[in-house]
Design a protein around this motif. Structure first.
Motif, mmCIF file in Angstrom:
data_model
loop_
_atom_site.group_PDB
_atom_site.id
_atom_site.type_symbol
_atom_site.label_atom_id
_atom_site.label_comp_id
_atom_site.label_asym_id
_atom_site.label_seq_id
_atom_site.Cartn_x
_atom_site.Cartn_y
_atom_site.Cartn_z
ATOM 1 N N ASP A 12 51.672 -5.662 44.164
ATOM 2 C CA ASP A 12 51.972 -6.748 45.090
ATOM 3 C C ASP A 12 51.174 -6.592 46.388
ATOM 4 O O ASP A 12 50.736 -7.589 46.985
ATOM 5 N N ARG A 13 50.999 -5.366 46.810
ATOM 6 C CA ARG A 13 50.252 -5.109 48.047
ATOM 7 C C ARG A 13 48.802 -5.581 47.919
ATOM 8 O O ARG A 13 48.285 -6.296 48.784
ATOM 9 N N THR A 14 48.136 -5.165 46.854
ATOM 10 C CA THR A 14 46.734 -5.550 46.681
ATOM 11 C C THR A 14 46.589 -7.023 46.333
ATOM 12 O O THR A 14 45.628 -7.668 46.748
ATOM 13 N N ALA A 15 47.550 -7.567 45.575
ATOM 14 C CA ALA A 15 47.489 -8.993 45.230
ATOM 15 C C ALA A 15 47.555 -9.850 46.489
ATOM 16 O O ALA A 15 46.822 -10.843 46.635
ATOM 17 N N LYS A 16 48.436 -9.482 47.431
ATOM 18 C CA LYS A 16 48.560 -10.242 48.678
ATOM 19 C C LYS A 16 47.301 -10.124 49.523
ATOM 20 O O LYS A 16 46.835 -11.111 50.113
ATOM 21 N N ALA A 17 46.730 -8.928 49.593
ATOM 22 C CA ALA A 17 45.512 -8.740 50.377
ATOM 23 C C ALA A 17 44.357 -9.536 49.781
ATOM 24 O O ALA A 17 43.581 -10.173 50.510
ATOM 25 N N ASN A 18 44.245 -9.520 48.454
ATOM 26 C CA ASN A 18 43.180 -10.262 47.789
ATOM 27 C C ASN A 18 43.351 -11.766 47.982
ATOM 28 O O ASN A 18 42.392 -12.492 48.251
ATOM 29 N N ALA A 19 44.580 -12.244 47.859
ATOM 30 C CA ALA A 19 44.855 -13.673 48.006
ATOM 31 C C ALA A 19 44.584 -14.160 49.430
ATOM 32 O O ALA A 19 44.196 -15.314 49.643
ATOM 33 N N ALA A 20 44.780 -13.276 50.399
ATOM 34 C CA ALA A 20 44.567 -13.643 51.797
ATOM 35 C C ALA A 20 43.090 -13.679 52.171
ATOM 36 O O ALA A 20 42.734 -14.170 53.245
ATOM 37 N N GLY A 21 42.243 -13.157 51.296
ATOM 38 C CA GLY A 21 40.818 -13.110 51.600
ATOM 39 C C GLY A 21 40.487 -12.144 52.721
ATOM 40 O O GLY A 21 39.590 -12.395 53.533
ATOM 41 N N ALA A 22 41.207 -11.035 52.760
ATOM 42 C CA ALA A 22 40.979 -10.044 53.819
ATOM 43 C C ALA A 22 39.565 -9.478 53.721
ATOM 44 O O ALA A 22 38.990 -9.353 52.644
ATOM 45 N N ASP A 23 39.007 -9.133 54.892
ATOM 46 C CA ASP A 23 37.654 -8.588 54.956
ATOM 47 C C ASP A 23 37.626 -7.078 54.788
ATOM 48 O O ASP A 23 36.573 -6.509 54.506
ATOM 49 N N LEU A 24 38.749 -6.437 54.990
ATOM 50 C CA LEU A 24 38.867 -5.000 54.732
ATOM 51 C C LEU A 24 40.333 -4.650 54.597
ATOM 52 O O LEU A 24 41.214 -5.395 55.041
ATOM 53 N N LEU A 25 40.596 -3.521 53.949
ATOM 54 C CA LEU A 25 41.969 -3.032 53.773
ATOM 55 C C LEU A 25 42.018 -1.559 54.124
ATOM 56 O O LEU A 25 41.151 -0.784 53.715
ATOM 57 N N VAL A 26 43.044 -1.195 54.897
ATOM 58 C CA VAL A 26 43.305 0.214 55.185
ATOM 59 C C VAL A 26 44.756 0.497 54.835
ATOM 60 O O VAL A 26 45.666 -0.176 55.334
ATOM 61 N N SER A 27 44.978 1.469 53.966
ATOM 62 C CA SER A 27 46.323 1.859 53.549
ATOM 63 C C SER A 27 46.701 3.138 54.277
ATOM 64 O O SER A 27 45.980 4.146 54.207
ATOM 65 N N ILE A 28 47.821 3.099 54.985
ATOM 66 C CA ILE A 28 48.229 4.186 55.879
ATOM 67 C C ILE A 28 49.254 5.091 55.193
ATOM 68 O O ILE A 28 50.294 4.625 54.718
ATOM 69 N N HIS A 29 48.991 6.387 55.193
ATOM 70 C CA HIS A 29 49.882 7.365 54.562
ATOM 71 C C HIS A 29 49.927 8.655 55.375
ATOM 72 O O HIS A 29 49.101 8.882 56.256
ATOM 73 N N CYS A 30 50.901 9.501 55.037
ATOM 74 C CA CYS A 30 50.907 10.902 55.451
ATOM 75 C C CYS A 30 50.810 11.736 54.185
ATOM 76 O O CYS A 30 51.115 11.266 53.089
ATOM 77 N N ASN A 31 50.420 12.970 54.343
ATOM 78 C CA ASN A 31 50.157 13.837 53.202
ATOM 79 C C ASN A 31 51.303 14.812 52.970
ATOM 80 O O ASN A 31 52.202 14.959 53.795
ATOM 81 N N ALA A 32 51.242 15.484 51.828
ATOM 82 C CA ALA A 32 52.179 16.558 51.488
ATOM 83 C C ALA A 32 51.511 17.450 50.454
ATOM 84 O O ALA A 32 50.533 17.065 49.827
ATOM 85 N N GLY A 33 52.036 18.629 50.298
ATOM 86 C CA GLY A 33 51.450 19.552 49.331
ATOM 87 C C GLY A 33 51.143 20.906 49.927
ATOM 88 O O GLY A 33 50.553 21.766 49.281
ATOM 89 N N GLY A 34 51.553 21.069 51.185
ATOM 90 C CA GLY A 34 51.422 22.390 51.795
ATOM 91 C C GLY A 34 50.007 22.718 52.218
ATOM 92 O O GLY A 34 49.220 21.846 52.576
ATOM 93 N N GLY A 35 49.661 24.004 52.160
ATOM 94 C CA GLY A 35 48.354 24.448 52.621
ATOM 95 C C GLY A 35 48.301 24.488 54.138
ATOM 96 O O GLY A 35 49.307 24.665 54.818
#
Length: 238
Positions: free
Chosen positions: A62-85
């Motif tokens: 749904d996220r990518t479908a909405k971005a594609n339908a809107a004709g966005a010029d770029l997409l940035v997906s915001i996350h935080c990481n996990a897994g230690g180190g």
């Protein structure tokens, strides 16, 4: 007018990574809302659209479908990481990314690292849905580790969240070639003469030890300056 699509990862019944009193979904939403506010307030002729502006769950498709339908010029997906180190910051593009996706990744990665400092885990390519199914240049950012104590402590600090937001804003503005609004400055633009609170103790230690001259703690470092620091370090070990 360029359309920027900002995707706050996870949400609703999907908290994302959880550790040290932090939920990934909350950081992702706070950063996404901040990017929209500061990019539209500080730059001319840009529109920022959000996958979500509240704590709701959305399927990846749904996220990518909405971005594609809107004709966005770029997409940035915001996350935080996990897994230690050791923690740190990293960015992802698709394994067969376009040249524009690579350019967007490079602009974002440099701008964010310049703002937040710390461990640079690099620019990476991976077969992730958000960067694979988007029809526009797309990058996913992993903004520190919620399960690494030092990173988690930073994510609880307002100035660090501000730095993450501002890094995204400047990276996007640089990639798109946006012009700042007349008479406006981008919120929380960093004063390079002021050391960040999270680095203050170490900066003072290294300055007192003679590795740095104590000036411009927030400025990017050149290769020439790195060479000088290394020479001082090597000399101190002899």
């Amino acid at each position: 007018m360029p359309k920027v699509w900002i995707d706050a990862g996870h949400g609703g019944n999907d908290p994302g990574a959880v550790a040290n009193g932090i939920k990934e979904k909350d950081i992702a939403l706070k950063v996404s809302l901040g990017i929209k506010e500061r990019l539209e307030a500080g730059y001319e002729n840009v529109q920022v659209l959000l996958s979500r502006s509240t704590d709701v769950f959305l399927e990846l498709r749904d996220r990518t479908a909405k971005a594609n339908a809107a004709g966005a010029d770029l997409l940035v997906s915001i996350h935080c990481n996990a897994g230690g180190g050791k923690g740190g910051f990293e960015t992802f593009r698709y394994t067969s990314a376009s040249q524009n996706s690579i350019k967007l990744q490079e602009a974002l990665h440099k701008a964010i690292m310049d703002k937040i400092g710390g461990i640079d885990r690099g620019l990476k390519a991976q077969n992730l849905h958000m960067v694979r199914e988007s029809k526009m240049p797309a990058v996913l950012t992993e903004n520190l580790f919620v399960d690494v104590a030092a990173d988690a402590e930073r994510l609880k600090q307002t100035n660090v969240i501000d730095a993450i937001i501002d890094g995204h804003v400047q990276g996007i503005a640089s990639y798109l070639g946006l012009a700042k609004k007349e008479g406006k400055t981008v919120a929380n633009e960093r004063d390079t003469n002021v050391v960040s609170p999270w680095a203050k103790e170490v900066w003072e230690q290294m300055t007192n030890a003679g590795y740095f001259d104590g000036e411009r703690p927030g400025a990017p470092i050149t290769r020439e300056e790195v060479a000088i620091v290394l020479k001082r370090l090597i000399s101190s070990l002899k």
